[in-house]
Write an enzyme that holds these catalytic residues in place. Structure first.
Site, PDB file in Angstrom:
ATOM      1  N   GLU A  45      -9.777  -2.101   5.026  1.00 24.16           N
ATOM      2  CA  GLU A  45     -10.432  -1.774   6.291  1.00 24.16           C
ATOM      3  C   GLU A  45     -11.737  -2.566   6.438  1.00 24.16           C
ATOM      4  OE1 GLU A  45      -8.911  -0.213   8.476  1.00 24.16           O
ATOM      5  OE2 GLU A  45      -8.104   1.716   7.868  1.00 24.16           O
ATOM      6  N   ASP A 105       0.807  -1.223   0.000  1.00 24.72           N
ATOM      7  CA  ASP A 105       0.000   0.000   0.000  1.00 24.72           C
ATOM      8  C   ASP A 105       0.836   1.267   0.000  1.00 24.72           C
ATOM      9  OD1 ASP A 105       0.922  -0.549   2.566  1.00 24.72           O
ATOM     10  OD2 ASP A 105      -1.048  -0.986   3.373  1.00 24.72           O
ATOM     11  N   HIS A 149      -7.365  -4.767   9.889  1.00 21.53           N
ATOM     12  CA  HIS A 149      -7.025  -4.556   8.473  1.00 21.53           C
ATOM     13  C   HIS A 149      -5.726  -5.262   8.093  1.00 21.53           C
ATOM     14  CE1 HIS A 149      -4.862  -0.590   9.697  1.00 21.53           C
ATOM     15  NE2 HIS A 149      -3.931  -1.446   9.360  1.00 21.53           N
ATOM     16  N   ASP A 195      -7.840  -2.802  13.974  1.00 20.04           N
ATOM     17  CA  ASP A 195      -9.211  -3.071  13.529  1.00 20.04           C
ATOM     18  C   ASP A 195      -9.279  -4.297  12.609  1.00 20.04           C
ATOM     19  OD1 ASP A 195      -7.998  -2.128  11.261  1.00 20.04           O
ATOM     20  OD2 ASP A 195      -9.394  -0.477  10.899  1.00 20.04           O
TER      21      ASP A 195
END
Ligand code: F6R
Length: 236
Positions: free
Chosen positions: A143, A67, A138, A136
């Site tokens: 996400e 990313d 990810h 979370d």
């Protein structure tokens, strides 16, 4: 799935580096999927040591990163391209032309996603994908949402991700709100997946991701379906 618990970040980094080194030794022209963040820093340090000692050779390796923040180019010291250059690429004998990171400054993020997926396909896919995991759940910057996204795509980062990443920036307002991330398709198609996590604060999400139901609201849970997954965790 192999879930390995170790007692220190040093030990985690050594094990992860050894798995990556074994991949490069077994297939010198392999494609490595790489991650940024704090988790792989120690792994990259070990790989640099092995390379300096002449134990592994990266000259034929190609890398594809997961990313990049939208709006940051490689000269920005907060960009993931910059991180990779500083933490790994400058310290090993990889050909920089064979290192790939999504272009966060692409005018058309959709076209950039298509270009990146076509690139990965043209390389024959990823041999070994290294991952961290967000609080979370990810992976990359996939996400939590109501579906898994297959393609490389632009995403809006969750508040919890922005807060977690603020530690790398002067202020939380400087953290980019968007990123381009590899999707679940390229990650799940990788021949091997290695996920590393450290710290007590990751324990709960690891339990959910690897011992709970498979759901896009915990993106990493999809990895339970991967045929060759290794998770290495250190509480410290
Ligand atoms: C980074 C990435 C992220 C991180 C995750 C964990 O390229 O894809 O998914 O792996 O946010 O970050 P750290 O390791 O900083 O806890």
């Amino acid at each position: 799935m192999k879930f390995i618990t170790v007692d220190s970040y040093e030990s985690l980094s050594k094990k992860a580096a050894n798995i990556i080194a074994a991949q490069v030794i077994a297939k010198p022209n392999c494609v490595l999927g790489l991650a940024t963040g704090s988790s792989p820093v120690g792994t990259y340090k070990k790989l640099a040591e092995y390379c300096s000692a002449g134990d592994i050779d990266f000259t034929e390796v190609t890398s594809v990163n997961l990313d990049e923040y939208v709006g940051l180019d490689g000269s920005n010291d907060q960009s993931y391209r910059y991180f990779m250059n500083e933490n790994l690429f400058k310290k090993i004998n990889i050909d920089i032309e064979k290192t790939h990171v999504p272009n966060g400054c692409a005018k058309d993020p959709k076209a950039e996603g298509e270009r990146y997926d076509a690139l990965i396909e043209s390389l024959g896919g990823i041999d070994l994908q290294l991952l961290g995991i967000g609080l979370d759940g990810h992976i990359g910057f996939n996400e939590p949402e109501d579906k898994f996204t297959k393609e490389t795509h632009a995403v809006k980062l969750d508040e919890s991700t922005i807060e977690a990443n603020a530690r790398f920036f002067e202020s939380i307002d400087d953290v980019p709100r968007e990123a381009i991330t590899m999707g679940m398709g390229a990650i799940m198609n990788a021949k091997k997946v290695l996920l590393i996590a450290n710290g007590k604060n990751k324990k709960e999400i690891l339990e959910k991701a690897f011992f709970g139901p498979i759901t896009p609201f915990v993106p990493a849970s999809i990895l339970q379906l991967h045929p060759d997954l290794t998770v290495i965790y250190s509480e410290n």
